[in-house]
Design an enzyme around this catalytic site. Structure first.
Site, PDB file in Angstrom:
ATOM      1  N   ASP A   2     -45.102  -0.370 -11.043  1.00  0.00           N
ATOM      2  CA  ASP A   2     -46.326   0.418 -11.298  1.00  0.00           C
ATOM      3  C   ASP A   2     -46.107   1.867 -11.699  1.00  0.00           C
ATOM      4  O   ASP A   2     -47.069   2.602 -11.834  1.00  0.00           O
ATOM      5  CB  ASP A   2     -47.245   0.437 -10.069  1.00  0.00           C
ATOM      6  CG  ASP A   2     -47.983  -0.867  -9.865  1.00  0.00           C
ATOM      7  OD1 ASP A   2     -47.964  -1.709 -10.783  1.00  0.00           O
ATOM      8  OD2 ASP A   2     -48.565  -1.055  -8.793  1.00  0.00           O
ATOM      9  N   ASP A  25     -51.626  -7.499  -0.581  1.00  0.00           N
ATOM     10  CA  ASP A  25     -51.597  -6.401  -1.537  1.00  0.00           C
ATOM     11  C   ASP A  25     -52.176  -5.123  -0.949  1.00  0.00           C
ATOM     12  O   ASP A  25     -51.909  -4.032  -1.452  1.00  0.00           O
ATOM     13  CB  ASP A  25     -52.426  -6.752  -2.775  1.00  0.00           C
ATOM     14  CG  ASP A  25     -51.819  -7.889  -3.556  1.00  0.00           C
ATOM     15  OD1 ASP A  25     -50.592  -7.989  -3.599  1.00  0.00           O
ATOM     16  OD2 ASP A  25     -52.582  -8.687  -4.117  1.00  0.00           O
TER      17      ASP A  25
END
Length: 789
Positions: free
Chosen positions: A497, A727
């Protein structure tokens, strides 16, 4: 300009288990020669194979602020050949000087920095003790001592013996007595030798063996018994022993402890041999060297004799590797054989000490290789109903904070550190025969981590790049470079990310965040990734793959080329070059479908639909292949390969109750509708509400099982995100891991610009990211595609 969509991939992985070879510690505390300078230095020996070693040094400024520093020490023996990191090193005779670099010279009062190196020696490798900073001497204090026991789970053949090793983590100030005591359980299991061991200031780092015996009995039960390893003032360690019963029918065979042995050049290594069952008479077993590197020989144990009484007692074969001048890590097969029995081949590899690299990297590290199964993830999977169907699948191991590198336990309890996992991978490699072994680690601890989301924020602030380098990457590199792991193929997934955020979530974009603007301006991500690539890429058996988001984030024209260029910028930062990049990975921890067979190719008409939204890609495979070509155009080698994380993108039948009504059963054919939006929505495999949804998606399923070379340009389908790990939490959960609460993980959240102001599609009752989420695990299995059998 299309609004860029936020992505997947967040992670903490609970890292559990295996007792690592603990470091050798020596701490020095300053007695300053002048008021302005005062220091504390900790010297930790990381590994030692008899001729080479590695060490980490932590420097703490306990005096006035420093703008630069020079650390000096004198070797007490014949040590040298330093190849180090995080400092400039020089040696004259026995005197060593390490001077600060541009990023770690400024040390405020109380601030610390870490450096390290690998070196060589002959004779005795005694730790130095006379450290000085800028000419000011640092005196010594006593290091912390603890018990190091390996393994902590032991199978003892009935009528035979098995051993475990004990040593101390640091030199004691006086003799230490360590006892092993049997607890309640199967009384046939006893301590045969090593009940009491003595460690001194000179032998503390040498393993001493404790031998357990299992008496012959007539039952068919594999009894168990705990053994407590203890010493006054130290934390005790429990070894769990299990009798390997032999009262059933056993086929006679050769039992060899390891089929892959690393032999240090100029030194020796061993493996053991025994029989699987009691013979009717004497059995001779030979160990014969085949063709290959002739510097590797059978030093002792070339011929072994097993009788009706000693057949279950392991006998040792010693291999030696002569010193040579080449830089090749040669191999030689050793055949273990006995008349009438199936022979076993032990592959011996020289751990070269002449600066060799152990051979070139494989073009595709996954080709014809086994892949490491994390024993702690496996245990969690096995504890779930039906979990045994996937418990032996390889998954990534995430290192998302500095403390994760060290760990504190065993494969079954505690927290496994990096060395623990690597040790387990070596063990799995030994059981894997001559097939290479891949271990997948996730490098995930950048300063200001994941600047566009909260669920996976990390421990380091946006300006703590120096800590990232010295306390995280340097330490990781020092562990990965140990000779014990030279035969592993280590795949490093670099900073999920990070770099795509510097393209899609900065500047005047609707999706921009202040933190992403900060990380772009201060180069924390770019320089951090470059530093990681440079340090890890210097290790011959490490394969770096940079995270490249997924098609629903980078697939738009505005993002596609810019992200590829950003990758190249980072790959050539902090002294790195593009050659340190072996490939890229897409879809990490995300649920984008691998292929969309019923939608087909993205035409200009389909680009205008709400779901595709002008993106040129509608699945991960076509995106990964196209992005690979664009990366090569940006300057990367044409040999780069791609990985695709398929751990959660199967989108199967969607029969579980968390599956939302809008997420219907997986389509089996293309829609017959002539309306483009209806056609896409009825035909698509990906059943998310919106491509911008990334957190614990309802209805997601396991995708393709991990395998190598599945398509052109793709090195492997992988499960980097371990199924069953959250998550992010559905609501605010206070924690000490730096993890925030992101509304995209809240099933009641109506969305934001990154997901078109759509509902989040997240599962309810989710824990903090990286923690075990049973409901998610069960859903992934139920909705797997291909289905689980």
């Amino acid at each position: 300009m299309r609004i860029p969509i936020r992505s997947a991939g967040r992670r903490l992985t609970a890292l559990l288990g295996a007792s690592a070879l603990a470091a050798i510690g020596l701490v020095a505390v300053a007695t300053p020669a002048q008021a302005a300078v005062s220091c504390q230095v900790t010297y930790t020996k990381a590994w030692d194979n008899g001729s080479g070693f590695g060490a980490n040094i932590n420097i703490t400024n306990t005096g006035d602020p420093l703008t630069s520093w020079s650390l000096t020490w004198t070797w007490p023996g014949n040590q040298g050949g330093i190849q180090g990191w995080s400092a400039n090193y020089s040696q004259s005779g026995q005197n060593v000087t390490a001077t600060s670099l541009s990023y770690n010279g400024n040390l405020a009062t109380g601030a610390s920095t870490g450096i390290g190196f690998n070196g060589t020696y002959s004779g005795t490798n005694t730790n130095p003790s006379n450290f000085a900073i800028n000419g000011v001497s640092c005196g010594g204090t006593t290091p912390t001592v603890s018990l190091v026991v390996s393994p902590t789970s032991l199978s003892v053949p009935e009528g035979g013996t098995a051993t475990y090793a004990v040593r101390l983590s640091a030199a004691p100030s006086s003799n230490v007595t360590v006892t092993t005591t049997a607890g309640s359980g199967d009384s046939n299991l006893t301590v045969s030798s090593g009940t009491s061991l003595t460690f001194t200031s000179s032998n503390w780092s040498t393993n001493q063996n404790v031998t357990l015996a299992a008496a012959e009995d007539s039952d068919t039960t594999n009894g168990t018994r705990p053994f407590t390893v203890a010493s006054s003032g130290l934390t005790s360690v429990t070894v769990n022993a299990t009798e390997a019963d032999n009262d059933g029918t056993t086929t006679q065979s050769l039992v060899v402890s390891s089929t892959s042995v690393s032999v240090p050049e100029g030194s020796t290594a061993t493996y053991t041999v025994r029989l699987a069952a009691q013979p009717s008479g004497n059995v001779t077993v030979t160990n014969t060297a085949g063709s290959g590197d002739t510097s590797i020989t059978v030093s002792s144990g070339a011929s072994l004799t097993f009788t009706t009484s000693n057949w279950s007692t392991a006998q040792t074969v010693t291999l030696a590797s002569a010193e040579d001048s080449d830089t090749t890590a040669g191999t030689r097969p050793i055949t273990v054989a006995s008349s009438g029995l199936t022979s076993v081949t032990v592959t011996a590899t020289e751990a070269d000490n002449d600066g060799g690299t152990g051979g070139p990297r494989a073009d595709n590290p996954y080709a014809n290789a086994g892949v490491y199964v994390n024993p702690q993830w496996r245990a969690k999977a096995l504890a779930e109903p039906g979990g045994s169907r996937i418990a032996n699948q390889p998954t990534g191991v995430w290192f998302d904070r500095i403390s994760a590198l060290t760990g504190n336990g065993s494969p079954t309890t505690g927290t496994m550190g990096l060395a623990d996992h690597l040790d387990q991978a070596v063990t799995q490699d030994a059981a894997n025969g001559s097939t290479p072994m891949v271990i997948q680690i996730v490098v995930y601890n950048l300063p200001g981590r994941d600047c566009a989301a909260l669920a996976s924020n990390g421990e380091l602030g946006p300006t703590e790049l120096a800590r990232y380098k010295s306390e995280y990457i340097d330490v990781m590199a020092g562990i990965l470079a140990r000779p014990a792991y030279a035969n592993l193929r280590i795949v490093a997934i670099i900073e999920i990310d990070s770099l795509p955020n510097l393209v899609t979530n900065v500047g005047g974009r609707a999706t921009a965040t202040a933190m992403c603007d900060t990380m772009l301006a201060n180069r924390g991500y770019v320089d951090g990734v470059g530093y990681a690539l440079n340090k890890l890429g210097a290790i011959p058996n490490v394969y770096n793959y940079i995270d490249a988001a997924h098609h629903g984030w980078v697939g738009w024209d505005d993002n596609f080329g810019a992200t590829a260029n950003m990758m190249f910028t980072a790959a050539t930062a902090s002294g790195s070059t593009a050659a340190n990049v072996h490939g890229f990975i897409t879809n990490t921890a995300n649920t984008s479908a691998l292929t969309e067979p019923y939608v087909g190719s993205v035409t200009e008409q389909l680009r205008q639909t709400t779901w595709i939204d002008w993106n040129r890609y509608n699945d991960e495979l076509t995106f990964a292949q196209a992005f690979r070509s664009r990366l090569i155009q940006s300057g990367f080698s044409s040999s780069i390969g791609m990985l695709i994380d398929t751990s959660r993108n199967g989108w199967g039948s969607c029969v579980q109750t968390p599956c939302q009504p809008t997420q219907a059963t997986r389509p089996t054919a293309a829609s017959t509708s002539t309306d483009p939006n209806t056609f896409v929505n009825q035909s698509r495999i990906d059943r998310r509400i919106h491509k911008g949804n990334w957190c614990n998606q309802a209805g997601a399923g396991l995708g393709e099982r991990p395998r190598s070379a599945p398509a052109t340009g793709i090195d492997a389908y992988v499960w980097i995100k371990p199924p069953g790990e959250s998550d992010g939490s559905s609501s605010l959960i206070p924690n000490d891991e730096g993890k925030g609460f992101d509304r995209m993980c809240d099933p009641t959240y109506p969305g934001n610009a990154r997901n078109g102001n759509s509902m989040s599609g997240a599962l309810p009752n989710a824990p903090v990211s990286g923690h075990w989420f049973s409901a998610q695990f069960q859903q992934l299995m139920a909705n797997a595609y291909p289905p689980l059998s």
